[in-house]
Design an enzyme around this catalytic site. Structure first.
Site, PDB file in Angstrom:
ATOM      1  N   SER A 164       0.819  -1.202   0.000  1.00 50.80           N
ATOM      2  CA  SER A 164       0.000   0.000   0.000  1.00 50.80           C
ATOM      3  C   SER A 164       0.860   1.262   0.000  1.00 50.80           C
ATOM      4  CB  SER A 164      -0.907   0.008   1.239  1.00 50.80           C
ATOM      5  OG  SER A 164      -1.551   1.247   1.403  1.00 50.80           O
ATOM      6  N   GLN A 184       0.832  -0.474  -4.840  1.00 50.14           N
ATOM      7  CA  GLN A 184      -0.469   0.170  -4.984  1.00 50.14           C
ATOM      8  C   GLN A 184      -0.286   1.678  -4.891  1.00 50.14           C
ATOM      9  OE1 GLN A 184      -2.136   1.731  -2.051  1.00 50.14           O
ATOM     10  NE2 GLN A 184      -3.714   2.530  -3.410  1.00 50.14           N
ATOM     11  N   TYR A 240      -1.965   5.661  -4.984  1.00 57.53           N
ATOM     12  CA  TYR A 240      -2.974   6.704  -5.043  1.00 57.53           C
ATOM     13  C   TYR A 240      -2.328   7.896  -5.750  1.00 57.53           C
ATOM     14  CZ  TYR A 240      -5.907   4.337  -1.531  1.00 57.53           C
ATOM     15  OH  TYR A 240      -6.709   3.453  -0.867  1.00 57.53           O
ATOM     16  N   THR A 257      -5.471   2.475  -7.534  1.00 50.96           N
ATOM     17  CA  THR A 257      -6.804   2.395  -6.939  1.00 50.96           C
ATOM     18  C   THR A 257      -7.665   3.528  -7.477  1.00 50.96           C
ATOM     19  OG1 THR A 257      -5.996   1.341  -4.918  1.00 50.96           O
ATOM     20  CG2 THR A 257      -8.098   2.489  -4.778  1.00 50.96           C
ATOM     21  N   LYS A 262      -7.426  -1.009  -9.999  1.00 51.67           N
ATOM     22  CA  LYS A 262      -8.134  -1.714  -8.921  1.00 51.67           C
ATOM     23  C   LYS A 262      -9.380  -0.918  -8.529  1.00 51.67           C
ATOM     24  CE  LYS A 262      -7.389  -3.422  -4.185  1.00 51.67           C
ATOM     25  NZ  LYS A 262      -8.510  -2.703  -3.500  1.00 51.67           N
ATOM     26  N   HIS A 278     -13.503  -2.466  -2.839  1.00 53.05           N
ATOM     27  CA  HIS A 278     -12.746  -1.858  -1.733  1.00 53.05           C
ATOM     28  C   HIS A 278     -13.159  -2.467  -0.391  1.00 53.05           C
ATOM     29  CE1 HIS A 278      -9.978   1.739  -1.400  1.00 53.05           C
ATOM     30  NE2 HIS A 278     -10.106   1.380  -0.137  1.00 53.05           N
ATOM     31  N   ASP A 286     -10.731  -9.281  -5.914  1.00 50.06           N
ATOM     32  CA  ASP A 286     -10.592  -9.374  -4.461  1.00 50.06           C
ATOM     33  C   ASP A 286     -11.957  -9.186  -3.822  1.00 50.06           C
ATOM     34  OD1 ASP A 286     -11.164  -6.618  -4.051  1.00 50.06           O
ATOM     35  OD2 ASP A 286      -9.060  -6.068  -3.952  1.00 50.06           O
ATOM     36  N   ARG A 333     -12.174 -16.279   1.480  1.00 55.64           N
ATOM     37  CA  ARG A 333     -11.963 -16.791   2.841  1.00 55.64           C
ATOM     38  C   ARG A 333     -11.571 -18.273   2.854  1.00 55.64           C
ATOM     39  NH1 ARG A 333     -12.137 -12.148   3.072  1.00 55.64           N
ATOM     40  NH2 ARG A 333     -13.406 -10.763   4.395  1.00 55.64           N
ATOM     41  N   GLY A 386      -7.402  -9.556   1.631  1.00 57.28           N
ATOM     42  CA  GLY A 386      -6.908  -8.470   2.464  1.00 57.28           C
ATOM     43  C   GLY A 386      -7.069  -8.737   3.938  1.00 57.28           C
TER      44      GLY A 386
END
Length: 304
Positions: free
Chosen positions: A44, A66, A68, A94, A170, A194, A225, A229, A248
């Site tokens: 991130s 990733q 921004y 993103t 993403k 998200h 994503d 689980r 995540g």
């Protein structure tokens, strides 16, 4: 192969901010665990370990960064250059957070980054900037003050001029946006809502995956994503056309439980669970996984 890189498991670790809040191993623990499992790790922008330190600590892991886009475009360009120099293999842009959704728990708890941690990819005020000055969520205030809310598809062109790295978008939830990603030269997309934290009533990613794959699956690497689980979640996503998936929250839960070792155990559990799911559906290889193995709940509603 994903964007030219071999992976041992069609599963990666999604970008999650501030991982040292979960455990001192932080981003390094997740990156190393991904390397042990042969997975991709996405770092991130808002990490508590710098991209250079992650690269040095996990040199064998396939790492993506990733991104921004900040209002300060020179700062954004600096992050891109640093990712290139540190050996990251792709940029994950993103696009579903021009503003952050209403995170009431953060507001109620007056969330701020603990004083012993920092946003390690930055210096000065930006490094400790997730601190509320208005009595609400420090993270939301940071996003409003720093992230560029005016980003459009044209900014993909700008980004492509900056870097030789493949660009993955993403936050795609429609076939129309997937087609735009293709039009503007992206190498791949991550179908993502998200973590369900941006806007209530958006669809689950698995629901919109088939129409997106139908639109661009032959031209782009389509990934997903959200909601991964168990091993059969991976199988369902691959059956409906995703080439790989990311998780995540589970990686952070495992990190909080036992650091790097906890994440290694999580990924091994998922690997074994996925193998069992494949065996019990008659799949010897990934190519044997077929869309007919997944029947949406809506099919049964139509039959009533």
């Amino acid at each position: 192969m994903i964007l030219g890189h071999h992976i041992d498991l069609p599963l990666g670790i999604a970008p999650v901010a501030m991982q040292k809040m979960a455990h001192p191993d932080g981003e390094v623990g997740n990156a190393r665990a991904a390397g042990v499992a042969g997975c991709i790790f996405v770092l991130s922008t808002l990490a508590t370990t710098s991209l250079e330190d992650v690269a040095a600590a996990a040199p064998e892991t396939c790492k993506w960064f990733q991104l921004y886009i900040y209002k300060d475009r020179a700062l954004t360009e600096s992050l891109v250059r640093r990712a290139e120099n540190a050996g990251f293999k792709a940029l994950v842009l993103t696009v579903d957070a021009p503003v952050f959704g209403q995170r009431r728990d953060d507001v109620r708890n007056k969330f701020s980054l603990p004083s012993h941690l920092s946003l390690a990819n930055f210096h000065g005020e930006l490094a400790s900037g997730v601190v509320s000055e208005m009595g609400g969520s420090g993270l939301n205030e940071y996003v409003v003050s720093q992230f560029d809310a005016t980003v459009t598809w044209q900014d993909i062109k700008w980004l492509k001029l900056l870097t030789h790295l493949p660009i993955v978008v993403k936050g795609v939830l429609t076939a129309e946006d997937a087609e735009l990603a293709r039009e503007f030269g992206c190498a791949g997309i991550i179908v993502s809502n998200h973590g369900g934290r941006q806007l209530d009533s958006t669809p689950a990613t698995i629901e919109v995956l088939p129409e997106i794959v139908k639109a661009v699956g032959k031209d782009l690497v389509v990934m997903l994503d959200g909601g991964i689980r168990e091993g059969n979640d991976i199988l369902k996503a691959l059956a409906l056309g995703a080439q790989m998936v990311f998780l995540g929250r589970p990686s952070i839960w495992a990190l909080a439980c036992d650091g790097q070792r906890g994440v290694e155990q999580l990924l091994e559990l998922l690997r074994e669970d996925f193998k069992i799911s494949m065996a019990l559906t008659g799949c010897r290889t990934l190519a044997d996984i077929q869309a007919t193995m997944v029947v949406p709940e809506s099919t049964y509603r139509r039959l009533k």
